[in-house]
Write an enzyme that holds these catalytic residues in place. Structure first.
Site, PDB file in Angstrom:
ATOM      1  N   ALA A  18       0.789  -1.238   0.000  1.00  0.00           N
ATOM      2  CA  ALA A  18       0.000   0.000   0.000  1.00  0.00           C
ATOM      3  C   ALA A  18       0.817   1.281   0.000  1.00  0.00           C
ATOM      4  O   ALA A  18       0.241   2.364   0.049  1.00  0.00           O
ATOM      5  CB  ALA A  18      -0.929   0.003   1.221  1.00  0.00           C
ATOM      6  N   SER A  19       2.132   1.204  -0.076  1.00  0.00           N
ATOM      7  CA  SER A  19       2.925   2.420   0.059  1.00  0.00           C
ATOM      8  C   SER A  19       3.189   3.136  -1.260  1.00  0.00           C
ATOM      9  O   SER A  19       3.679   4.266  -1.265  1.00  0.00           O
ATOM     10  CB  SER A  19       4.272   2.092   0.729  1.00  0.00           C
ATOM     11  N   SER A  20       2.887   2.502  -2.392  1.00  0.00           N
ATOM     12  CA  SER A  20       3.140   3.158  -3.679  1.00  0.00           C
ATOM     13  C   SER A  20       2.261   2.535  -4.755  1.00  0.00           C
ATOM     14  O   SER A  20       1.580   1.535  -4.535  1.00  0.00           O
ATOM     15  CB  SER A  20       4.616   3.014  -4.076  1.00  0.00           C
ATOM     16  N   GLY A  21       2.265   3.144  -5.913  1.00  0.00           N
ATOM     17  CA  GLY A  21       1.599   2.599  -7.082  1.00  0.00           C
ATOM     18  C   GLY A  21       0.125   2.321  -6.894  1.00  0.00           C
ATOM     19  O   GLY A  21      -0.627   3.147  -6.364  1.00  0.00           O
ATOM     20  N   TYR A 158       7.714 -13.378 -13.599  1.00  0.00           N
ATOM     21  CA  TYR A 158       6.542 -12.600 -13.193  1.00  0.00           C
ATOM     22  C   TYR A 158       5.283 -13.170 -13.859  1.00  0.00           C
ATOM     23  O   TYR A 158       4.246 -13.350 -13.203  1.00  0.00           O
ATOM     24  CB  TYR A 158       6.731 -11.136 -13.572  1.00  0.00           C
TER      25      TYR A 158
END
Length: 340
Positions: A18-21, A158
């Site tokens: 939740a800290s970016s993007g 990925y």
């Protein structure tokens, strides 16, 4: 069993990564619409900054430092949410990492670490969330990708992890439906999103990585996630490019294979590879400012997706259905010619 989901302003939502993007965009948008948000990632300082910003804007947020690749950390996230708010209504498994490079060049230990976050993080989070949501109802939302349906070169590990997430999510949904559990399970499949994704990825190429176009703003994904939090959905493609990649991969796999050269060229930038502090093993530093939210420093970012808007809104479903039918007919005809 019909699943009933609460309006956003009545919800408590857990969001990992939740800290970016995408995670940051979702947290901020949810808080602005009245949801209480429980935010998790490995970077304590970045998380505290996000929570402070949400609270300054009048929102209600809680930070829980956690590594999604550790099963016990999900129990801590749930415990903290229940202690503060008494429940969780929606759980979003968003955290993810990536690696750029030919599969032959990527060490197996790096691929295993990627799966710890991208696949096992989803499994651990889903297991914890479902045990809680089965008691009261709610939504589980897992982050897939356009490469959940069609793998691409230079991001092979990925792609494999997102294929695994799709398989796990689909099977879990079926089991919950068979049990009559009051849990909606959604897989979100974004196209390329303009965030710090490439900056945080481990890189085994001789140039800096980039994502192939078209790129969409992080808010387009956040809106899809929050729609699924209120309306049961099986899966949501974010961006027509994601739907197109899935359709071509399914109906014309030979044509999709022939796109390898274009995909390779468009994931290689003109900048030589440099020293980087990637986020594979340690918490990365979020890209600053608007880059983390909507790719403001990246040219030609699509701020909206008409396809996603239509497919997640009322009467638009009819138009989306018609579009899919037409595309399917055209692709089917093309497949019958020479793209096998």
């Amino acid at each position: 069993m019909r699943v009933r989901l609460k309006k956003l302003h009545d919800q408590v939502i857990v969001i990992t990564g939740a800290s970016s993007g995408i995670g940051l965009a979702t947290a901020q948008l949810a808080a602005r619409q009245g949801a209480k948000v429980v935010l998790a990632c490995r970077n304590q300082q970045a998380l505290d900054d996000v929570v402070a910003g949400i609270r300054a804007d009048g929102g209600d947020a809680l930070a829980v430092p956690a590594d999604v690749g550790v099963a016990a950390d999900h129990d801590r996230i749930l415990g903290a949410a229940i202690e503060r708010y008494g429940r969780v209504d929606t759980w979003v498994n968003n955290a993810g990492v990536s690696i750029f490079g030919r599969l032959e060049d990527v060490p197996v230990e790096d691929q295993r670490k990627l799966f710890d976050t991208n696949y096992w993080g989803v499994v651990y989070g889903s297991t914890t969330a479902v045990a809680h949501l089965k008691k009261q109802g709610g939504a589980l939302i897992n982050m897939g990708s356009e490469v959940s349906d069609r793998a691409i070169p230079l991001q092979g590990a990925y792609s494999a992890s997102k294929h695994a997430v799709k398989g796990y999510t689909d099977a879990l949904r079926m089991e919950l439906e068979a049990d009559g559990a009051p849990v909606s399970v959604t897989l979100i499949k974004p196209a390329s999103i303009a965030t710090g994704y490439a900056e945080h990825a481990r890189n085994y190429m001789d140039v800096e990585p980039r994502l192939p176009p078209p790129l969409y703003a992080a808010d387009t994904v956040a809106q899809a996630i929050l729609y699924a939090a209120q309306h049961p959905q099986r899966d949501i493609f974010v961006g027509s490019a994601s739907k197109a990649m899935s359709s071509v991969g399914l109906r014309m796999p030979g044509l999709a294979d022939r796109m390898a050269g274009w995909l390779i060229r468009n994931q290689r930038s003109d900048a030589p590879a440099g020293e980087r502090a990637d986020a594979l093993y340690e918490a990365g530093t979020p890209a600053g400012g608007d880059t983390a939210r909507d790719g403001a420093r990246v040219p030609h970012v699509r701020k909206t997706s008409m396809y996603t808007h239509l497919s997640t809104g009322g009467r638009g479903l009819l138009w989306a259905g018609a579009t899919v039918l037409i595309c399917g007919t055209v692709l089917g005809a093309a497949r019958g010619r020479r793209w096998h």
